[in-house]
Design a protein around this motif. Sequence first.
Motif: not given
Lengths: 111, 117
Positions: A32, A34, A36, A46, A49, A51-52, A90, A94, A96-99, A101, B35, B43, B98, B103
């Motif tokens: 995934s 993105f 930014y 944003l 992104k 998304t496939s 940037f 992604r 799991g639950n983290q982006f 940067f 962040y 961030p 999330f 996505y």
Amino acid sequence: AQSVTQLDSHVSVSEGTPVLLRCNYSSSYSPSLFWYVQHPNKGLQLLLKYTSAATLVKGINGFEAEFKKSETSFHLTKPSAHMSDAAEYFCVPRTGNQFYFGTGTSLTVIP
Amino acid sequence: GAGVSQSPRYKVAKRGQDVALRCDPISGHVSLFWYQQALGQGPEFLTYFQNEAQLDKSGLPSDRFFAERPEGSVSTLKIQRTQQEDSAVYLCASSTDFLAGAYNEQFFGPGTRLTVL
């Protein structure tokens, strides 16, 4: 875990010329991803992104990016730079639950 | 519609003071993130809430940092006994859910710039 490499910490282009901001990802599976943008003293916004659903992704303000699995790349492009494009960009994976940067690419547009 | 809002926008603290930073997410967003962005850096993740549950706090740099979201809406990031190295922009972001979609994007607030003297 996914990671990305933004190959240029700083890019300068003349107004009206094409923009290319490079991003390579490292992953054993489809990520995934993105893009930014952060203008000075403003929040992150944003651009687009992956998304496939399609390898060529169109975003806001004329930006687009092409996902190339064979090259593990997701470069951001724009045909003609505008002064208002000057900002920090940037490429964000992604996991799991983290982006995540990185340090980003600073774009300067020369009038 | 209203975006993510943060207050205060700027905060100056003397070393050793406690500070509290507020985040109002987009209405209906169940996921909320904090962040830390140091000057010239991207961030860095601090913590993540799903509704009122803090699911991940692995990015909090020390036990002086504490975040809460008691009613699953507004969140507060508290820093106790501030140090100079805490000087940074603190960003809040929210997302619809999330965990529900790979996505789903995060919507960011303008940030709070903290300067510790």
